[in-house]
Motif scaffolding. Structure first.
Motif, short mmCIF file in Angstrom:
data_model
loop_
_atom_site.label_atom_id
_atom_site.label_comp_id
_atom_site.label_asym_id
_atom_site.label_seq_id
_atom_site.Cartn_x
_atom_site.Cartn_y
_atom_site.Cartn_z
N PHE A 86 0.84 -1.20 0.00
CA PHE A 86 0.00 0.00 0.00
C PHE A 86 0.87 1.24 0.00
O PHE A 86 2.01 1.22 0.46
N ALA A 87 0.34 2.33 -0.55
CA ALA A 87 1.02 3.61 -0.55
C ALA A 87 0.00 4.69 -0.25
O ALA A 87 -1.21 4.44 -0.30
N LYS A 88 0.49 5.88 0.06
CA LYS A 88 -0.41 7.00 0.30
C LYS A 88 -1.22 7.29 -0.97
O LYS A 88 -0.69 7.23 -2.08
N THR A 89 -2.49 7.61 -0.79
CA THR A 89 -3.35 7.93 -1.92
C THR A 89 -2.87 9.21 -2.59
O THR A 89 -2.69 10.23 -1.92
N PRO A 90 -2.64 9.17 -3.91
CA PRO A 90 -2.20 10.39 -4.60
C PRO A 90 -3.34 11.41 -4.67
O PRO A 90 -4.48 11.06 -4.93
N TYR A 127 -1.31 20.40 -9.45
CA TYR A 127 -2.74 20.50 -9.71
C TYR A 127 -3.43 19.35 -8.98
O TYR A 127 -2.93 18.22 -9.02
N PRO A 128 -4.57 19.60 -8.34
CA PRO A 128 -5.27 18.50 -7.66
C PRO A 128 -5.67 17.40 -8.64
O PRO A 128 -6.13 17.68 -9.74
N GLY A 145 1.58 10.68 -9.90
CA GLY A 145 0.69 11.20 -8.86
C GLY A 145 1.45 11.34 -7.55
O GLY A 145 2.39 10.58 -7.28
N PHE A 146 1.02 12.30 -6.73
CA PHE A 146 1.73 12.60 -5.49
C PHE A 146 0.74 12.78 -4.35
O PHE A 146 -0.32 13.39 -4.52
N ALA A 147 1.12 12.28 -3.18
CA ALA A 147 0.25 12.34 -2.01
C ALA A 147 0.11 13.77 -1.48
O ALA A 147 -0.96 14.16 -1.02
N GLY A 155 -12.97 13.37 -11.81
CA GLY A 155 -13.37 13.39 -13.22
C GLY A 155 -12.26 12.97 -14.15
O GLY A 155 -12.49 12.28 -15.14
N TYR A 156 -11.02 13.37 -13.83
CA TYR A 156 -9.89 13.00 -14.68
C TYR A 156 -9.69 11.49 -14.68
O TYR A 156 -9.34 10.90 -15.69
N LEU A 157 -9.94 10.85 -13.54
CA LEU A 157 -9.79 9.40 -13.44
C LEU A 157 -10.97 8.67 -14.08
O LEU A 157 -10.80 7.62 -14.69
#
Length: 143
Positions: free
Chosen positions: A5-9, A59-60, A38-40, A64-66
């Motif tokens: 698992f990793a931090k949610t981007p 940029y957040p 992607g970055f947390a 919608g992008y996903l």
């Protein structure tokens, strides 16, 4: 990063209107994949910015992008690279757009790692590998 698992981007870095992405090897079985960095949070993308010569803008990462590429369902993988330190890191870990979107919906702080991208020295492009068992020891594989 523990137990696959990793931090949610939550952020992407954009070059103009497009999110930054790694170069995917044409020899990869998934050469048509959509892959973005992607970055947390800010400390994570600041590390990447320091290693990049580009003028990138945070940029957040928005739902919608996903959702839009998921809806197309063209069979190609759609991946978010998780907290890369640079665009030429030997090994990158990634999660699917679907997993990241689910983490958003559940307001989860973590997302399952499902893929890794391995830098091919001969081409400076990445080969995508699906992880059979997402729980692996990251410290052995990272430089």
């Amino acid at each position: 990063m523990v137990d696959g698992f990793a931090k949610t981007p939550r952020y992407v870095l954009r070059d103009g209107s497009h999110p930054t992405s790694p170069l995917i090897s044409q020899s990869s079985s998934d050469a048509q994949a959509t892959v973005i960095f992607g970055f947390a949070d800010k400390p994570e993308y600041d590390i990447f910015l320091r290693s990049s010569g580009l003028a990138l803008t945070p940029y957040p990462l928005v739902k919608g992008y996903l959702q839009n590429p998921i809806a197309l369902d063209n069979g190609a993988s759609k991946l978010v690279v998780l907290d890369a330190a640079s665009s030429q890191q030997r090994l990158l870990l990634a999660a699917t757009f679907e997993s990241v979107l689910e983490a958003f919906h559940l307001n989860s702080e973590a997302v399952a790692v499902s893929h890794r991208l391995v830098l091919e020295k001969s081409s400076s492009a990445y080969r995508i590998q699906r992880l059979v068992n997402a729980a692996f020891d990251v410290t052995k594989d990272q430089v």
